[in-house]
Design an enzyme around this catalytic site. Sequence first.
Site, PDB file in Angstrom:
ATOM      1  N   ASN A  37       0.812  -1.207   0.000  1.00  0.00           N
ATOM      2  CA  ASN A  37       0.000   0.000   0.000  1.00  0.00           C
ATOM      3  C   ASN A  37       0.851   1.265   0.000  1.00  0.00           C
ATOM      4  O   ASN A  37       1.672   1.477   0.895  1.00  0.00           O
ATOM      5  CB  ASN A  37      -0.913  -0.020   1.241  1.00  0.00           C
ATOM      6  CG  ASN A  37      -2.065   0.940   1.145  1.00  0.00           C
ATOM      7  OD1 ASN A  37      -2.341   1.490   0.097  1.00  0.00           O
ATOM      8  ND2 ASN A  37      -2.754   1.139   2.257  1.00  0.00           N
ATOM      9  N   HIS A 122     -13.850  -3.712  11.724  1.00  0.00           N
ATOM     10  CA  HIS A 122     -13.336  -2.436  12.205  1.00  0.00           C
ATOM     11  C   HIS A 122     -14.480  -1.469  12.484  1.00  0.00           C
ATOM     12  O   HIS A 122     -15.100  -0.944  11.559  1.00  0.00           O
ATOM     13  CB  HIS A 122     -12.439  -1.788  11.145  1.00  0.00           C
ATOM     14  CG  HIS A 122     -11.164  -2.522  10.900  1.00  0.00           C
ATOM     15  ND1 HIS A 122     -10.137  -1.994  10.155  1.00  0.00           N
ATOM     16  CD2 HIS A 122     -10.731  -3.754  11.289  1.00  0.00           C
ATOM     17  CE1 HIS A 122      -9.138  -2.855  10.089  1.00  0.00           C
ATOM     18  NE2 HIS A 122      -9.482  -3.931  10.776  1.00  0.00           N
ATOM     19  N   ARG A 147     -12.889  -4.629  16.326  1.00  0.00           N
ATOM     20  CA  ARG A 147     -11.833  -3.673  16.639  1.00  0.00           C
ATOM     21  C   ARG A 147     -12.459  -2.298  16.798  1.00  0.00           C
ATOM     22  O   ARG A 147     -13.277  -1.889  15.961  1.00  0.00           O
ATOM     23  CB  ARG A 147     -10.779  -3.635  15.531  1.00  0.00           C
ATOM     24  CG  ARG A 147      -9.516  -2.886  15.928  1.00  0.00           C
ATOM     25  CD  ARG A 147      -8.583  -2.684  14.749  1.00  0.00           C
ATOM     26  NE  ARG A 147      -8.956  -1.531  13.957  1.00  0.00           N
ATOM     27  CZ  ARG A 147      -8.183  -0.988  13.007  1.00  0.00           C
ATOM     28  NH1 ARG A 147      -6.998  -1.517  12.737  1.00  0.00           N
ATOM     29  NH2 ARG A 147      -8.593   0.046  12.315  1.00  0.00           N
ATOM     30  N   TYR A 159      -5.516   7.938  12.338  1.00  0.00           N
ATOM     31  CA  TYR A 159      -5.709   6.654  11.674  1.00  0.00           C
ATOM     32  C   TYR A 159      -6.929   5.909  12.222  1.00  0.00           C
ATOM     33  O   TYR A 159      -7.191   5.891  13.419  1.00  0.00           O
ATOM     34  CB  TYR A 159      -4.462   5.779  11.864  1.00  0.00           C
ATOM     35  CG  TYR A 159      -4.697   4.322  11.598  1.00  0.00           C
ATOM     36  CD1 TYR A 159      -4.716   3.842  10.291  1.00  0.00           C
ATOM     37  CD2 TYR A 159      -4.950   3.431  12.632  1.00  0.00           C
ATOM     38  CE1 TYR A 159      -4.954   2.501  10.044  1.00  0.00           C
ATOM     39  CE2 TYR A 159      -5.189   2.095  12.388  1.00  0.00           C
ATOM     40  CZ  TYR A 159      -5.185   1.637  11.091  1.00  0.00           C
ATOM     41  OH  TYR A 159      -5.433   0.319  10.842  1.00  0.00           O
ATOM     42  N   ASP A 217      -5.996  -1.063  17.979  1.00  0.00           N
ATOM     43  CA  ASP A 217      -4.713  -0.889  17.295  1.00  0.00           C
ATOM     44  C   ASP A 217      -4.106   0.452  17.690  1.00  0.00           C
ATOM     45  O   ASP A 217      -4.663   1.509  17.404  1.00  0.00           O
ATOM     46  CB  ASP A 217      -4.944  -0.940  15.776  1.00  0.00           C
ATOM     47  CG  ASP A 217      -3.661  -0.850  14.976  1.00  0.00           C
ATOM     48  OD1 ASP A 217      -2.567  -0.778  15.587  1.00  0.00           O
ATOM     49  OD2 ASP A 217      -3.741  -0.851  13.729  1.00  0.00           O
ATOM     50  N   HIS A 219      -1.112   1.349  16.599  1.00  0.00           N
ATOM     51  CA  HIS A 219      -0.453   1.749  15.351  1.00  0.00           C
ATOM     52  C   HIS A 219       0.961   2.280  15.545  1.00  0.00           C
ATOM     53  O   HIS A 219       1.355   3.276  14.932  1.00  0.00           O
ATOM     54  CB  HIS A 219      -1.321   2.763  14.596  1.00  0.00           C
ATOM     55  CG  HIS A 219      -1.333   2.525  13.117  1.00  0.00           C
ATOM     56  ND1 HIS A 219      -0.781   3.382  12.198  1.00  0.00           N
ATOM     57  CD2 HIS A 219      -1.822   1.494  12.388  1.00  0.00           C
ATOM     58  CE1 HIS A 219      -0.936   2.922  10.982  1.00  0.00           C
ATOM     59  NE2 HIS A 219      -1.569   1.764  11.070  1.00  0.00           N
ATOM     60  N   GLU A 243      -2.954  -4.097  19.780  1.00  0.00           N
ATOM     61  CA  GLU A 243      -2.098  -4.307  18.605  1.00  0.00           C
ATOM     62  C   GLU A 243      -1.072  -3.196  18.417  1.00  0.00           C
ATOM     63  O   GLU A 243      -1.374  -2.015  18.613  1.00  0.00           O
ATOM     64  CB  GLU A 243      -3.003  -4.371  17.369  1.00  0.00           C
ATOM     65  CG  GLU A 243      -2.283  -4.552  16.052  1.00  0.00           C
ATOM     66  CD  GLU A 243      -3.242  -4.506  14.878  1.00  0.00           C
ATOM     67  OE1 GLU A 243      -2.757  -4.366  13.731  1.00  0.00           O
ATOM     68  OE2 GLU A 243      -4.468  -4.583  15.088  1.00  0.00           O
ATOM     69  N   GLU A 269       2.243  -6.609  11.653  1.00  0.00           N
ATOM     70  CA  GLU A 269       1.688  -6.440  10.310  1.00  0.00           C
ATOM     71  C   GLU A 269       2.701  -5.831   9.348  1.00  0.00           C
ATOM     72  O   GLU A 269       2.545  -5.945   8.140  1.00  0.00           O
ATOM     73  CB  GLU A 269       0.418  -5.595  10.349  1.00  0.00           C
ATOM     74  CG  GLU A 269       0.608  -4.143  10.686  1.00  0.00           C
ATOM     75  CD  GLU A 269      -0.708  -3.381  10.698  1.00  0.00           C
ATOM     76  OE1 GLU A 269      -0.738  -2.273  10.137  1.00  0.00           O
ATOM     77  OE2 GLU A 269      -1.692  -3.891  11.253  1.00  0.00           O
ATOM     78  N   ARG A 290       0.859 -11.114  13.596  1.00  0.00           N
ATOM     79  CA  ARG A 290       0.020 -10.302  12.721  1.00  0.00           C
ATOM     80  C   ARG A 290       0.482 -10.306  11.268  1.00  0.00           C
ATOM     81  O   ARG A 290      -0.033  -9.558  10.438  1.00  0.00           O
ATOM     82  CB  ARG A 290       0.009  -8.850  13.225  1.00  0.00           C
ATOM     83  CG  ARG A 290      -0.835  -8.655  14.451  1.00  0.00           C
ATOM     84  CD  ARG A 290      -2.308  -8.598  14.109  1.00  0.00           C
ATOM     85  NE  ARG A 290      -2.643  -7.382  13.387  1.00  0.00           N
ATOM     86  CZ  ARG A 290      -3.453  -7.315  12.349  1.00  0.00           C
ATOM     87  NH1 ARG A 290      -4.024  -8.407  11.865  1.00  0.00           N
ATOM     88  NH2 ARG A 290      -3.707  -6.163  11.766  1.00  0.00           N
ATOM     89  N   HIS A 319      -2.926 -10.232   9.174  1.00  0.00           N
ATOM     90  CA  HIS A 319      -3.311  -8.916   8.653  1.00  0.00           C
ATOM     91  C   HIS A 319      -4.283  -9.085   7.494  1.00  0.00           C
ATOM     92  O   HIS A 319      -4.043  -9.877   6.585  1.00  0.00           O
ATOM     93  CB  HIS A 319      -2.031  -8.228   8.180  1.00  0.00           C
ATOM     94  CG  HIS A 319      -2.163  -6.791   7.827  1.00  0.00           C
ATOM     95  ND1 HIS A 319      -2.723  -5.846   8.654  1.00  0.00           N
ATOM     96  CD2 HIS A 319      -1.757  -6.110   6.715  1.00  0.00           C
ATOM     97  CE1 HIS A 319      -2.667  -4.658   8.084  1.00  0.00           C
ATOM     98  NE2 HIS A 319      -2.093  -4.787   6.902  1.00  0.00           N
ATOM     99  N   ASP A 323      -6.223  -3.331   1.834  1.00  0.00           N
ATOM    100  CA  ASP A 323      -5.052  -3.264   0.967  1.00  0.00           C
ATOM    101  C   ASP A 323      -4.470  -4.647   0.705  1.00  0.00           C
ATOM    102  O   ASP A 323      -3.541  -4.781  -0.095  1.00  0.00           O
ATOM    103  CB  ASP A 323      -3.981  -2.311   1.521  1.00  0.00           C
ATOM    104  CG  ASP A 323      -3.495  -2.711   2.890  1.00  0.00           C
ATOM    105  OD1 ASP A 323      -4.262  -2.575   3.849  1.00  0.00           O
ATOM    106  OD2 ASP A 323      -2.337  -3.142   3.003  1.00  0.00           O
ATOM    107  N   GLU A 346      -8.336 -10.902  10.634  1.00  0.00           N
ATOM    108  CA  GLU A 346      -8.835  -9.560  10.308  1.00  0.00           C
ATOM    109  C   GLU A 346      -9.556  -9.631   8.969  1.00  0.00           C
ATOM    110  O   GLU A 346      -9.059 -10.232   8.017  1.00  0.00           O
ATOM    111  CB  GLU A 346      -7.672  -8.572  10.223  1.00  0.00           C
ATOM    112  CG  GLU A 346      -8.095  -7.146   9.926  1.00  0.00           C
ATOM    113  CD  GLU A 346      -6.917  -6.183   9.922  1.00  0.00           C
ATOM    114  OE1 GLU A 346      -7.146  -4.974  10.071  1.00  0.00           O
ATOM    115  OE2 GLU A 346      -5.760  -6.647   9.782  1.00  0.00           O
ATOM    116  N   TRP A 409       3.380   7.030  12.320  1.00  0.00           N
ATOM    117  CA  TRP A 409       1.989   6.978  11.891  1.00  0.00           C
ATOM    118  C   TRP A 409       1.477   5.553  11.994  1.00  0.00           C
ATOM    119  O   TRP A 409       2.125   4.628  11.520  1.00  0.00           O
ATOM    120  CB  TRP A 409       1.862   7.454  10.426  1.00  0.00           C
ATOM    121  CG  TRP A 409       0.446   7.365   9.964  1.00  0.00           C
ATOM    122  CD1 TRP A 409      -0.566   8.259  10.232  1.00  0.00           C
ATOM    123  CD2 TRP A 409      -0.140   6.318   9.190  1.00  0.00           C
ATOM    124  NE1 TRP A 409      -1.749   7.837   9.676  1.00  0.00           N
ATOM    125  CE2 TRP A 409      -1.510   6.631   9.033  1.00  0.00           C
ATOM    126  CE3 TRP A 409       0.320   5.140   8.651  1.00  0.00           C
ATOM    127  CZ2 TRP A 409      -2.398   5.809   8.336  1.00  0.00           C
ATOM    128  CZ3 TRP A 409      -0.545   4.328   7.946  1.00  0.00           C
ATOM    129  CH2 TRP A 409      -1.895   4.674   7.797  1.00  0.00           C
TER     130      TRP A 409
END
Length: 409
Positions: A37, A122, A147, A159, A217, A219, A243, A269, A290, A319, A323, A346, A409
Amino acid sequence: MIIAKADVVVTSPGRNFVTLRLETEDGLVGWGDATVNGRELAVVSYLRDHVVPLLAGRDAGRIEDTWQFLYRGAYWRRGPITMAAIAAVDMALWDIKGKAAGMPVYQLLGGASRNGLLAYGHASGRDLPEIFDSVREHLSQGYRAIRVQAAVPGLRSIYGIAANTAEDGVRYDHEPAQRGALPAEEDWDTRSYLRHLPTVFEAVRAEFGPGLPLLHDAHHRLTPIQAAKLAKSLEPYDLFWLEDVTPAENPEALRPVRQHSVTPLAIGEVFNTVWDYQQLVREQLIDYVRGAVTHMGGITPLKKTLEYAAQYQIKSGMHGPTDISPVGMAAAMHLGLSIHNFGIQEYMKHDARTDAVFRQSFTWENGYLHPGDEPGLGVSLELDEAGKYPYQQAYLPYNRLADGTVHDW
């Protein structure tokens, strides 16, 4: 089964996908997902310029040998671009082998270890009413695990928050890869996040009860001590997992999190090989792997990684956002159905345009996925439909703190 030709297909039905098509001399076709991605064309070049020229004339049945040839033969190993390219070849070869045998890939991997794959969706929102609505929407779609991502007061955009509605009127999850010449800038404040998030999970638990598995998550945005604080503060709400609490490059960062909390941890991930997991698994610093089939080099190495993790009672949590193309998702389902230490999958539903490009045989019923029983992976790409959606440049966002510092991020 000799490989006669290989082609790379790039299509963008709502987002960019990179798909490898292998065809044998006797007409069998295999498909593999190579999407990274925001860096899709880097994988396209790796495949077209460096991998495809090596494939014609090879025995499609020699999956392990081909994997080792592509991994060890290049000398420059690992990394998301290399491993996604190898993954596409690996998936396509398993697809061909399944079709040659007249069996779904999971049967070639040892057969089913369960009847279906528990999946999570999600849910998100800018405030509690939106979050509650999103959770209810996912429950109505059959999800049995959710999630939860929440906006943070004072931050413009972060995010994981769904903010758009698809053309067909169905709300899809946040798509972070925005089309345009430059990536979008988002903001971040860890202290505000750490104060706010426990109040969100307290409210969600009060609204939906103790039985619903909840995930979150972080992130990669926290330091080790911040991650430990978050994991400890969420203990009363009995998360299924927390996560990516710290940047994945530093496995030792999970030690203080483990020391201070019993909240289960899911990591990886962004990982690409078993070497990324070695210390985390050996020291039992995580509970769920993940890794994605697409980014870990394919079914062949991820199966080995999960067998290693099984020795420590660590389970899979592959994961699976949008994407990952339907080809990559199918590969994950076949692998998840066959291994003993499956944990959860997921699963973000692709939109109608993507479903028209990728014909799929998997099923979704009562919160469980099944890859189906078509020979191979059970997914094929419709070339005419794919041609309607040319590549469009898109970037993932990035974060800055209030003082302008670029943050994870």
